[in-house]
Design a protein around this motif. Sequence first.
Motif, PDB file in Angstrom:
ATOM      1  N   VAL A  14      35.623 -24.033 -25.664  1.00 26.93           N
ATOM      2  CA  VAL A  14      34.759 -25.055 -25.741  1.00 26.93           C
ATOM      3  C   VAL A  14      33.506 -24.634 -26.512  1.00 26.93           C
ATOM      4  O   VAL A  14      32.877 -25.620 -27.232  1.00 26.93           O
ATOM      5  CB  VAL A  14      34.530 -25.313 -24.224  1.00 26.93           C
ATOM      6  CG1 VAL A  14      33.351 -26.412 -24.211  1.00 26.93           C
ATOM      7  CG2 VAL A  14      35.613 -25.762 -23.325  1.00 26.93           C
ATOM      8  N   ILE A  15      33.000 -23.477 -26.484  1.00 33.61           N
ATOM      9  CA  ILE A  15      31.662 -22.962 -27.174  1.00 33.61           C
ATOM     10  C   ILE A  15      31.928 -23.173 -28.564  1.00 33.61           C
ATOM     11  O   ILE A  15      31.132 -23.611 -29.404  1.00 33.61           O
ATOM     12  CB  ILE A  15      31.304 -21.474 -26.786  1.00 33.61           C
ATOM     13  CG1 ILE A  15      30.706 -21.687 -25.323  1.00 33.61           C
ATOM     14  CG2 ILE A  15      30.332 -21.271 -27.705  1.00 33.61           C
ATOM     15  CD1 ILE A  15      30.345 -20.260 -24.661  1.00 33.61           C
ATOM     16  N   ASP A  17      33.808 -25.265 -30.159  1.00 32.26           N
ATOM     17  CA  ASP A  17      33.561 -26.958 -30.628  1.00 32.26           C
ATOM     18  C   ASP A  17      31.943 -27.223 -30.440  1.00 32.26           C
ATOM     19  O   ASP A  17      31.721 -28.013 -31.288  1.00 32.26           O
ATOM     20  CB  ASP A  17      34.319 -27.657 -29.355  1.00 32.26           C
ATOM     21  CG  ASP A  17      35.765 -27.975 -29.975  1.00 32.26           C
ATOM     22  OD1 ASP A  17      36.432 -27.188 -30.762  1.00 32.26           O
ATOM     23  OD2 ASP A  17      36.206 -28.933 -29.587  1.00 32.26           O
ATOM     24  N   PHE A  18      31.494 -26.748 -29.395  1.00 31.80           N
ATOM     25  CA  PHE A  18      30.133 -26.929 -29.207  1.00 31.80           C
ATOM     26  C   PHE A  18      29.082 -26.549 -30.501  1.00 31.80           C
ATOM     27  O   PHE A  18      28.469 -27.322 -30.877  1.00 31.80           O
ATOM     28  CB  PHE A  18      29.636 -26.113 -27.972  1.00 31.80           C
ATOM     29  CG  PHE A  18      28.227 -26.617 -27.550  1.00 31.80           C
ATOM     30  CD1 PHE A  18      27.664 -27.769 -27.084  1.00 31.80           C
ATOM     31  CD2 PHE A  18      26.869 -25.648 -28.022  1.00 31.80           C
ATOM     32  CE1 PHE A  18      26.492 -28.046 -26.532  1.00 31.80           C
ATOM     33  CE2 PHE A  18      25.804 -25.923 -27.635  1.00 31.80           C
ATOM     34  CZ  PHE A  18      25.304 -27.097 -26.858  1.00 31.80           C
ATOM     35  N   ALA A  55      37.382 -30.622 -21.366  1.00 30.89           N
ATOM     36  CA  ALA A  55      36.037 -29.996 -21.664  1.00 30.89           C
ATOM     37  C   ALA A  55      35.670 -30.155 -23.140  1.00 30.89           C
ATOM     38  O   ALA A  55      34.362 -30.690 -23.218  1.00 30.89           O
ATOM     39  CB  ALA A  55      35.906 -28.447 -21.415  1.00 30.89           C
ATOM     40  N   LYS A  56      36.198 -30.058 -23.892  1.00 35.46           N
ATOM     41  CA  LYS A  56      36.224 -30.306 -25.393  1.00 35.46           C
ATOM     42  C   LYS A  56      35.689 -31.846 -25.809  1.00 35.46           C
ATOM     43  O   LYS A  56      34.726 -32.082 -26.386  1.00 35.46           O
ATOM     44  CB  LYS A  56      37.402 -30.065 -26.445  1.00 35.46           C
ATOM     45  CG  LYS A  56      37.515 -28.392 -26.235  1.00 35.46           C
ATOM     46  CD  LYS A  56      38.720 -28.458 -27.395  1.00 35.46           C
ATOM     47  CE  LYS A  56      38.725 -26.855 -27.507  1.00 35.46           C
ATOM     48  NZ  LYS A  56      39.722 -26.411 -28.811  1.00 35.46           N
ATOM     49  N   TYR A  58      34.531 -33.759 -23.406  1.00 34.09           N
ATOM     50  CA  TYR A  58      33.267 -33.905 -22.612  1.00 34.09           C
ATOM     51  C   TYR A  58      32.199 -33.528 -23.811  1.00 34.09           C
ATOM     52  O   TYR A  58      31.056 -34.243 -23.794  1.00 34.09           O
ATOM     53  CB  TYR A  58      33.360 -32.990 -21.224  1.00 34.09           C
ATOM     54  CG  TYR A  58      32.053 -32.915 -20.798  1.00 34.09           C
ATOM     55  CD1 TYR A  58      31.470 -33.907 -19.925  1.00 34.09           C
ATOM     56  CD2 TYR A  58      31.311 -31.709 -21.312  1.00 34.09           C
ATOM     57  CE1 TYR A  58      30.214 -33.593 -19.444  1.00 34.09           C
ATOM     58  CE2 TYR A  58      29.900 -31.736 -20.543  1.00 34.09           C
ATOM     59  CZ  TYR A  58      29.575 -32.634 -19.767  1.00 34.09           C
ATOM     60  OH  TYR A  58      28.305 -32.569 -19.182  1.00 34.09           O
ATOM     61  N   VAL A  59      32.287 -32.333 -24.162  1.00 29.12           N
ATOM     62  CA  VAL A  59      31.192 -31.542 -25.153  1.00 29.12           C
ATOM     63  C   VAL A  59      30.880 -32.722 -26.290  1.00 29.12           C
ATOM     64  O   VAL A  59      30.109 -33.107 -26.736  1.00 29.12           O
ATOM     65  CB  VAL A  59      31.547 -30.384 -25.654  1.00 29.12           C
ATOM     66  CG1 VAL A  59      30.714 -29.951 -26.702  1.00 29.12           C
ATOM     67  CG2 VAL A  59      31.223 -29.432 -24.327  1.00 29.12           C
ATOM     68  N   ASN A  62      29.232 -35.922 -25.274  1.00 20.97           N
ATOM     69  CA  ASN A  62      27.719 -35.808 -24.661  1.00 20.97           C
ATOM     70  C   ASN A  62      26.806 -35.762 -25.740  1.00 20.97           C
ATOM     71  O   ASN A  62      27.081 -34.999 -26.768  1.00 20.97           O
ATOM     72  CB  ASN A  62      27.719 -34.678 -23.818  1.00 20.97           C
ATOM     73  CG  ASN A  62      26.650 -34.634 -22.725  1.00 20.97           C
ATOM     74  OD1 ASN A  62      26.852 -35.603 -22.055  1.00 20.97           O
ATOM     75  ND2 ASN A  62      25.511 -34.112 -22.608  1.00 20.97           N
ATOM     76  N   ASP A  64      24.227 -34.303 -28.162  1.00 16.47           N
ATOM     77  CA  ASP A  64      24.041 -32.904 -28.429  1.00 16.47           C
ATOM     78  C   ASP A  64      22.355 -32.562 -28.246  1.00 16.47           C
ATOM     79  O   ASP A  64      21.531 -32.621 -29.333  1.00 16.47           O
ATOM     80  CB  ASP A  64      24.554 -32.328 -29.610  1.00 16.47           C
ATOM     81  CG  ASP A  64      24.287 -31.105 -29.748  1.00 16.47           C
ATOM     82  OD1 ASP A  64      23.815 -30.070 -29.081  1.00 16.47           O
ATOM     83  OD2 ASP A  64      24.537 -30.564 -31.106  1.00 16.47           O
ATOM     84  N   SER A  66      20.785 -30.060 -27.992  1.00 14.53           N
ATOM     85  CA  SER A  66      20.388 -28.754 -28.539  1.00 14.53           C
ATOM     86  C   SER A  66      20.085 -28.853 -30.001  1.00 14.53           C
ATOM     87  O   SER A  66      19.391 -28.148 -30.498  1.00 14.53           O
ATOM     88  CB  SER A  66      21.735 -27.725 -28.441  1.00 14.53           C
ATOM     89  OG  SER A  66      22.437 -27.948 -29.505  1.00 14.53           O
TER      90      SER A  66
END
Length: 465
Positions: A14-15, A17-18, A55-56, A58-59, A62, A64, A66
């Motif tokens: 997931v990270i 992808d994030f 989860a992917k 979701y990210v 959402n 971003d 950051s």
Amino acid sequence: MHSLNNELEMLKQVIQDFEKERPVNTAGSAREVLETLDVGLSDSGCDQDTLVDFAKKYVALNPDVSQTDFFKLLYSGINAPGLFGEWVASLSNANMHTYQMSPVATLMELELIKQWNQLIGYEQGEGVLVSGGSQANLIGMMLGRHHKLGDCKRLGLQGKTLIAYVSDQAHYSSQRAANLLGIGTDNLIAVASDEDGRIIPDELEKEIKASLAKDHTPFYIGLTAGTTVIGAYDPIKPCAEIAKRYDLWLHVDGAWGAPVLFSKEHRHLMDDVSLSDSMSWDAHKLLSVPLTSSGVQVKKAGILKEAIAGGGGEYLFHQDENADFNLGEKSIQCGRRADSLKVWMSWKANGANGFANKVDHLQAMKRHCVEQIENHPRFKLLAPTAYLNILFRYEPETELTEEQLRELNITICKNLKSKGSAFIDYASFKGRSGIRLILGNVDTTKEIVDKVLALCAAEGDLLTK
Ligand SMILES: Cc1ncc(COP(=O)(O)O)c(C=O)c1O
């Protein structure tokens, strides 16, 4: 022992992808998202790949927050030590009601409370971490109620009409608090603010006198250090004198603005904050610690427990050698997350100087932004900029009504969001609406400021040509 290797692998995916380059916003309306994503639950379970897949998604959907293109809220960016603390807190699933369920997190919370009290100048203070600035303000008002009506905890309001005062720029959490505490939202007076968005002390005193004339019972003044829309700082000293004169509790809502206390250059914005009785702060706003991480500080130790404690002694708050370290009797929650860990980790990693540098850097970016707005033929600043909120708008050459200008600037925000180029929002101050740009991301540079202003100008030109 349960091995978490699988979960770690899942998180890594997931990270990955994030961390991929992506627009600041991709989600459409709720109906559109529901058409492509089935969030339905069923009787049968699923495998880990399905969870990772969700989860992917979701990210990806959402916003971003950051990114440096995220200007919408009172936080932006990522605080890696804070995030690390968040993960470790979840791993331990510590519970803050008693020392024995959160030994180190309790000591960290006490250290954070001590540090904030030093920053404020509460020499004999106390405090507790809470679920957000709204709860911190609720506790502030509750302490005010306790101060005025000591037996209220047992007997209720006893027919008294208690009156609280905040400025007309205060955050809506005071309304929630007045509701929850049985004060009644009509008994929360919105005192007039001046052109700078600061409460007018003379108006405050007038309102108090008017309440007394009606035989009502004034009990609480809630000032704001850094208002939500324009970042105004209420003047503390004259209001503290009024609070003293009428024996009222003085709370300062520093949810957004209190981090200036770290900065030698900017702490003057909160001069005399030590004259207050309590103060709220949020580490999940300017300090970018993951949501939620907030505290309420109190000048006089002992009041939190006096006003809040009740029950639990028969099974939870054992009178053992650690009884003095049980934070649960100062909290309105029973189960409470170990938020101290992420705030402490972040503070440990950055040092107080790191936080001061962030405030100073962003204030410099703010000055640059204001200069660009003032020198731009199509931009107009709508409010003073004491802190990191910039309220401005695009005004075309042809004259438009206030309503048309509002619509135009809302459309600019919406279009930039749907294009995914910048996430900004709109707001109003003293009857004029415009774009509210919040500078909360430590990685913001002059180039980034110039870019978002250029995007606003280009969108405004496009919409009005
Ligand atoms: C000045 C101020 N006080 C309190 C709050 C509420 O804080 P929280 O969102 O942590 O409940 C906000 C939120 O934006 C705020 O701007």
